[in-house]
Design an enzyme around this catalytic site. Structure first.
Site, PDB file in Angstrom:
ATOM      1  CE  LYS A  33      -0.289  -0.239   5.048  1.00  0.00           C
ATOM      2  NZ  LYS A  33      -1.092  -0.785   6.161  1.00  0.00           N
ATOM      3  NE  ARG A 129      -6.511   0.901  11.796  1.00  0.00           N
ATOM      4  CZ  ARG A 129      -5.350   0.611  11.239  1.00  0.00           C
ATOM      5  NH1 ARG A 129      -4.392   1.526  11.177  1.00  0.00           N
ATOM      6  NH2 ARG A 129      -5.109  -0.584  10.736  1.00  0.00           N
ATOM      7  CE1 TYR A 253      15.765  30.191   5.750  1.00  0.00           C
ATOM      8  CE2 TYR A 253      15.806  27.862   5.198  1.00  0.00           C
ATOM      9  CZ  TYR A 253      15.629  29.178   4.821  1.00  0.00           C
ATOM     10  OH  TYR A 253      15.315  29.476   3.538  1.00  0.00           O
ATOM     11  CG  MET A 301      11.658  23.163   0.284  1.00  0.00           C
ATOM     12  SD  MET A 301      10.737  24.423  -0.625  1.00  0.00           S
ATOM     13  CE  MET A 301       9.775  25.182   0.650  1.00  0.00           C
TER      14      MET A 301
HETATM   15  C1  LIG Z   1      -0.341  -1.839   6.784  1.00  0.00           C
HETATM   16  C2  LIG Z   1      -0.929  -3.115   7.237  1.00  0.00           C
HETATM   17  C3  LIG Z   1      -0.130  -4.255   7.422  1.00  0.00           C
HETATM   18  C4  LIG Z   1       1.370  -4.214   7.317  1.00  0.00           C
HETATM   19  O1  LIG Z   1       1.895  -3.664   8.521  1.00  0.00           O
HETATM   20  P1  LIG Z   1       3.464  -3.638   8.804  1.00  0.00           P
HETATM   21  O2  LIG Z   1       3.558  -3.167  10.215  1.00  0.00           O
HETATM   22  O3  LIG Z   1       4.061  -2.671   7.843  1.00  0.00           O
HETATM   23  O4  LIG Z   1       3.949  -5.016   8.605  1.00  0.00           O
HETATM   24  C5  LIG Z   1      -0.754  -5.436   7.732  1.00  0.00           C
HETATM   25  N1  LIG Z   1      -2.099  -5.513   7.876  1.00  0.00           N
HETATM   26  C6  LIG Z   1      -2.903  -4.439   7.745  1.00  0.00           C
HETATM   27  C7  LIG Z   1      -4.367  -4.573   7.946  1.00  0.00           C
HETATM   28  C8  LIG Z   1      -2.347  -3.199   7.440  1.00  0.00           C
HETATM   29  O5  LIG Z   1      -3.143  -2.128   7.324  1.00  0.00           O
END
Ligand SMILES: *Cc1c(COP(=O)(O)O)cnc(C)c1O
EC number: 5.1.1.1
Length: 357
Positions: A33, A129, A253, A301
């Site tokens: 993702k 969640r 800065y 930046m």
């Molecule tokens: C992002 C995600 C993972 C992967 O998590 P990592 O900590 O990067 O291994 C696994 N399962 C779900 C549901 C996620 O949203």
């Protein structure tokens, strides 16, 4: 051309995926993702497709990008669909779909689908969640089965604190999951990277490694699996200017760093517009001309400053590794009070340069 770039080692990516499979002993969905945590989802998927059991992404936009690039492997939508209208595309492209809420279940019941779906039914086992409440879980499973629209159901949940190895919360979540799924004869999927690397006794027919694929550890302490990971991304640039300053001179800065002796300073073409964290403090590790050194003053930046005082071989044009095989992204994250996930995801403007190791 500006010398900032991120080298992506696809052989290391495959190594880490195989490691996740080896230590878990089960099938693994490679979590790619958010553009493979900034590593480029299409290229990563192509590099893994021959060995991976499937992929996981956040949403249908990410999944469609993979199909458009010719990826035929299973792709799981980790948040399922955001509106029922996506179901037609999910069917058309054979995506696997998380169901985490009752409204999604109802949408499936009410929508005609041309082919039966593969659903990963998500339980909220304590992270609070997304995921179905334990009291609704069995009923949701029965309703999916009764809908006639689902061919395979995988039971899943997600850990909130698996990166804390002395915390009882993950075991409590497993207990909630086990109680909720009692009597359901379906495959299960619980483990993300920290659970793959740190909780070997937690069951799972499918694991879902993300951050470990990219070579970073979710743990602050040492871990035997982490020691076998290979860093996939090397973020590097070059020294574009060298300054010799007497003691007492400010750098950058806000004069956040003031020389405490005569010093040599290197200016590096890398800044927060590239995703390097602006809040990384003086002392954050960098590698200059092969030697460990440190960041000085505020990150701007497009540029940042590093200490060349004790790196006599460094000068104009020297290569600087911001993170990678020598300077671990997890160490930079620790110094900058963030996590490697965010460092990788924030990367932008920097060209990704792929290699096979
Ligand atoms: C992002 C995600 C993972 C992967 O998590 P990592 O900590 O990067 O291994 C696994 N399962 C779900 C549901 C996620 O949203």
């Amino acid at each position: 051309m500006r010398p900032a770039r991120a080298l992506i080692d696809l052989q290391a990516l495959r190594h880490n995926y195989q490691l996740a499979r080896e230590v878990s002993g089960v099938r693994a969905l490679a979590v790619i993702k958010a553009d493979a945590y900034g590593h480029g989802a299409v290229r990563c998927a192509q590099a893994l497709e021959a060995c991976a059991d499937g992929f996981a992404v956040a949403c249908i936009e990410e999944a469609l990008e993979l199909r458009a690039a010719g990826i035929r492997a299973p792709v799981l939508l980790l948040e399922g669909f955001f509106e029922a209208a996506e179901l037609a595309l999910i069917v058309e492209h054979d995506f696997w779909c998380v169901v985490h809420s009752l409204w999604q279940l109802e949408a499936i019941e009410q929508t005609a689908v041309a082919k039966p779906l593969t659903v990963w039914l998500k339980l909220d086992s304590g992270m609070h969640r997304v995921g179905l409440h334990p009291k609704d879980y069995q009923v949701a499973y029965q309703r999916l089965q009764a809908s006639g629209k689902v061919e395979t159901i995988v039971l899943m949940s997600h850990f909130a604190r698996a990166d804390e190895l002395d915390c009882p919360r993950s075991s409590e979540q497993v207990a909630v999951f086990e109680a909720a799924r009692q009597g359901l004869g379906a495959q299960i999927s619980l483990r993300n990277s920290p659970a793959v690397m740190g909780w070997p006794s937690i069951p799972s027919d499918w694991v879902r490694p993300g951050i470990m694929l990219y070579g970073s550890t979710p743990f602050e302490e040492n871990n035997p699996v982490a020691a076998r990971l290979q860093q996939v991304m090397t973020l590097e640039s070059k020294v574009i200017c060298v300054r010799e300053l007497p003691a007492g001179e400010p750098v950058g800065y806000g004069a956040k760093f003031i020389t405490d002796k005569p010093m040599r300073i290197g200016v590096v073409a890398m800044g927060y517009a590239d995703g390097y964290p602006r809040h990384a403090p003086t002392g954050t590790p960098v590698l200059v001309a092969g030697q460990r050194s440190r960041l000085l003053g505020r990150v701007s930046m497009d540029m940042l400053c590093v200490d060349l005082t004790d790196v006599p071989q460094a000068g104009l044009g020297s290569t600087v590794e911001l993170w990678g095989k020598n300077i671990l992204a997890s160490d930079v994250a620790l110094a900058a009070d963030t996590i490697p996930y965010q460092l990788f995801c924030n990367l932008r403007r920097v060209p990704l340069v792929y290699s096979e190791g």
